[in-house]
Design an enzyme around this catalytic site. Structure first.
Site, short mmCIF file in Angstrom:
data_model
loop_
_atom_site.label_atom_id
_atom_site.label_comp_id
_atom_site.label_asym_id
_atom_site.label_seq_id
_atom_site.Cartn_x
_atom_site.Cartn_y
_atom_site.Cartn_z
N SER A 1 3.83 -14.53 34.86
CA SER A 1 4.27 -13.05 33.37
C SER A 1 5.23 -12.84 34.53
CB SER A 1 3.10 -12.89 32.84
OG SER A 1 3.22 -11.99 32.17
N HIS B 1 13.64 -5.01 32.99
CA HIS B 1 14.20 -4.14 32.41
C HIS B 1 15.70 -4.25 33.27
CE1 HIS B 1 11.33 -4.07 29.38
NE2 HIS B 1 10.26 -3.92 30.63
N HIS C 1 11.38 -11.31 28.87
CA HIS C 1 10.13 -12.28 29.50
C HIS C 1 9.93 -13.67 28.93
CE1 HIS C 1 6.02 -13.26 26.95
NE2 HIS C 1 5.85 -12.90 28.29
N VAL D 1 4.04 -18.92 31.95
CA VAL D 1 3.48 -19.91 31.56
C VAL D 1 2.00 -19.78 31.99
CG1 VAL D 1 5.15 -21.33 31.80
CG2 VAL D 1 4.71 -20.56 33.79
N ARG D 2 0.83 -20.16 31.59
CA ARG D 2 -0.44 -20.27 31.87
C ARG D 2 -0.97 -21.30 32.19
NH1 ARG D 2 1.07 -17.55 27.62
NH2 ARG D 2 -0.12 -17.61 25.50
N HIS E 1 3.14 -3.65 11.81
CA HIS E 1 3.67 -2.48 11.24
C HIS E 1 5.18 -2.02 11.04
CE1 HIS E 1 4.03 -2.19 16.15
NE2 HIS E 1 4.67 -0.48 15.92
N GLY F 1 -9.37 -7.20 34.40
CA GLY F 1 -8.15 -7.39 35.75
C GLY F 1 -7.69 -6.35 36.31
#
Length: 317
Positions: free
Chosen positions: A95, A99, A109, A112-113, A178, A262
């Site tokens: 991941s 910035h 961003h 991949v997983r 929101h 984590g």
């Protein structure tokens, strides 16, 4: 016969992907370098986090690899698939969040997983997920079209209809409900991918991970020397607040990492180093800042002929 899951090959490729990405990003910086932390997770597994801070091009760039396992999937992973509750799991991924220093270079961003959920006596359940998205502060049609064209090429090489589905899924996922607002200009996003077979899915995920450099680096090169001032910097810091809101309220990867115990520093390296909130701020009508909202933070088909401004409303997910 149960399908073979080559978890080792995936983790090996993920580590190579991290190497390739940090090498390419580091090539933009004359002095700043990635700092690497190798960490272990008490409940099982670990990873390596690489963070570059204070660069001339990248104010902060984080690229993390992790391979973790545990006795039970957390709520964030079973909310849509309650039948998997109680299974042990293995998960591996890369991941990244970039910035830039310049407000004219967009934040980006990618992820991949692979997840594998297991239970004694039953066939393992596996799936891939990932994608990449772009978050500009000042929009340029040329950049957004290039970004979407690269994403479309990856998807069309996989299966017919994948581009439209994963493009729309990205718009739906990176939506701040929101605020009724998109986080950026989209890209591609997919989850629960396990068809038609492991080999084909893994090949697609490799294409996605490797295409991120082709999508992002030309934009960085095109914009990094363009002049900007305090007004642009102030707007960048304000808009970074939206990035924080999304990552802490909605992002599944953040929730998964925190719920599985984590490494907090690695999970939250996606957050920008500086951010600014303002109460009820509104851009001046007709300004470049207003254009971000009216033209770029609107889901659309950027690759359609003539690029019509008819928008497709984002759906809540």
């Amino acid at each position: 016969m149960p399908e073979s899951i080559d978890f080792t090959s995936v983790t090996r490729w993920l580590q190579g992907l991290q190497d390739a990405i940090t090498g390419a990003l580091g090539g933009f910086e004359p002095t700043a370098r990635f700092h690497e932390d190798i960490w272990t997770r008490e409940a099982g597994g670990g990873g390596r986090s690489r963070v570059l801070s204070g660069g001339e091009v990248f104010e902060q760039a984080g690229v993390g690899f992790s391979e973790v396992h545990g006795p039970g999937l957390p709520a964030s992973a079973t909310a849509a698939r309650p039948e998997l509750a109680g299974r042990s799991f293995r998960a591996a991924g890369v991941s990244l969040v970039i910035h830039p220093e310049s407000p004219l270079v967009p934040t980006s961003h990618a992820n991949v997983r692979l997840f594998v959920a297991e239970k004694p006596g039953e066939t393992p359940v596996w799936w891939f997920g990932g994608g990449f998205d772009l978050t500009p502060y000042y929009g340029f049609d040329e950049d957004v079209i290039h970004w979407h064209r690269t994403a479309r090429g990856v998807c069309e090489a996989f299966t017919p209809g994948a581009w439209e589905r994963y493009r729309d899924w990205c718009d739906d996922y990176f939506h701040l409900r929101h605020r009724g607002e998109q986080r950026g200009v989209g890209g591609l996003f997919f989850d629960d991918l396990n068809q038609p077979d492991f080999a084909r899915c893994f090949d697609f995920v490799r294409r996605v991970g490797e295409a991120w450099l082709d999508a992002y680096l030309p934009i960085v090169e095109r914009r990094r020397h363009a002049p900007w001032g305090e007004r642009e910097r102030d707007f960048q810091l304000y808009r970074r607040g939206r990035y924080v809101e999304f990552n802490l309220v909605y992002d599944r990867g953040t929730l998964f990492g925190l719920q599985t115990g984590g490494r907090t520093e690695s999970i939250l390296m996606s957050l920008p180093p500086l951010v600014r909130w303002r109460y009820n701020w509104q851009p001046d009508p007709g300004s470049r800042e207003a254009e971000l909202y009216t033209r770029y933070l609107v889901p659309r088909d950027w690759l359609a002929e003539g690029m019509p401004l008819t928008s497709r409303p984002a759906r809540s997910v």
